[in-house]
Scaffold this active site. Structure first.
Site, PDB file in Angstrom:
ATOM      1  N   SER A 144       0.864  -1.174   0.000  1.00  0.00           N
ATOM      2  CA  SER A 144       0.000   0.000   0.000  1.00  0.00           C
ATOM      3  C   SER A 144       0.897   1.219   0.000  1.00  0.00           C
ATOM      4  CB  SER A 144      -0.885  -0.007   1.255  1.00  0.00           C
ATOM      5  OG  SER A 144      -1.503   1.247   1.453  1.00  0.00           O
ATOM      6  N   TYR A 157      -1.973  -1.580  10.487  1.00  0.00           N
ATOM      7  CA  TYR A 157      -2.070  -1.817   9.049  1.00  0.00           C
ATOM      8  C   TYR A 157      -0.830  -1.277   8.334  1.00  0.00           C
ATOM      9  CZ  TYR A 157      -3.954  -1.666   4.287  1.00  0.00           C
ATOM     10  OH  TYR A 157      -4.140  -1.830   2.935  1.00  0.00           O
TER      11      TYR A 157
END
Length: 256
Positions: A144, A157
């Site tokens: 990401s 995350y």
């Protein structure tokens, strides 16, 4: 990478980016597509949609919980035996909880680490060890933009996505002599079920899963090691390199 006539396996294929990638791959000339997620019903619905769009591709439904290493090992061994080589592995399965660090719940933290990182590691190990025997293969690990720039309220995350980048970089050099390529995909915020309940950061525009999937296919065709998706990602990375003080200020001002 040439996709025509190859076999690909996509984890997290039942929704979001993984589903969009599976649908995009189904139009790329693959011989076989193995779709992996926990819910068989969702996978079968996706398989039917793919078959409706392209009757020439063989779709294998593989319901699997990636946080169960023994089940993963057994399933991949049987899949390799039944369908032969897997040429492309796309690790897309993941989960995110948006919670301030001081109020985060440990079960949620464990789930993020177990699926995003340990599940990815387990699947990669099972497939890569078999790719070595054929001296051919490509592994795509979906990280990401948060693997480059950590996001407040998404600390766990972000930590898993940073770890995926480091793991991929090490693996890229280690497996290159075995003719196995390791690629990282770094989408920015993407409009999926997983993030629709999130408090959005100011000025951040979400991409569609389809945009991410198309960027991946283009990156694979051009043999890129790292695929950044969207102009926002490129702008953030530029700021990180040349004006980190500005990026810090933007992050503070953009918090939800």
């Amino acid at each position: 990478m040439k996709l025509y006539g190859k076999t690909a396996l996509v984890t997290g294929a039942s929704r979001g980016i993984g589903r969009a990638i599976a649908l995009e791959l189904a139009q790329s000339g693959l011989k076989r597509l193995i779709i992996v997620a926990r819910t068989q019903e969702h996978l079968e619905a996706l398989a039917q949609e793919i078959a409706h769009r392209n009757a020439d591709i063989s779709v294998v439904v593989l319901p699997l919980d990636l946080t169960q290493p023994i089940c993963v090992n057994t399933a991949i061994a049987q899949t390799w035996r039944d369908y032969r080589a897997i040429h492309l592995l796309i690790n897309c399965a993941g989960v995110a909880y948006q919670t301030p660090f001081l109020t985060a719940k440990l079960p949620d933290v464990y789930q993020e680490i177990s699926l995003n990182l340990i599940g990815l590691y387990t699947m990669t190990r099972c497939v890569a060890r078999r790719m070595v025997s054929q001296e051919e293969g490509t592994i795509v690990n979906v990280s990401s933009l948060m693997g480059k720039v950590a996001a407040p309220t998404l600390s766990t995350y972000s930590a898993t996505k940073f770890a995926i980048l480091g793991f991929s970089q090490a693996l890229r050099h280690e497996l290159a002599p075995r003719q196995i390529k390791v690629v990282t995909l770094l989408p920015t915020l993407t409009d999926t079920d997983m993030v629709r309940g999130f408090k959005r950061f100011r000025w951040v525009r979400a991409m569609t899963p389809q945009q991410v999937a198309k960027a991946l296919i283009q990156g694979l065709e051009h043999d890129h090691n790292e695929i950044l998706v969207g102009w926002q990602s490129h702008l953030v990375i530029w700021c990180q390199h040349f004006a980190p003080w500005l990026l810090e200020r933007i992050l503070q001002l953009s918090m939800p």
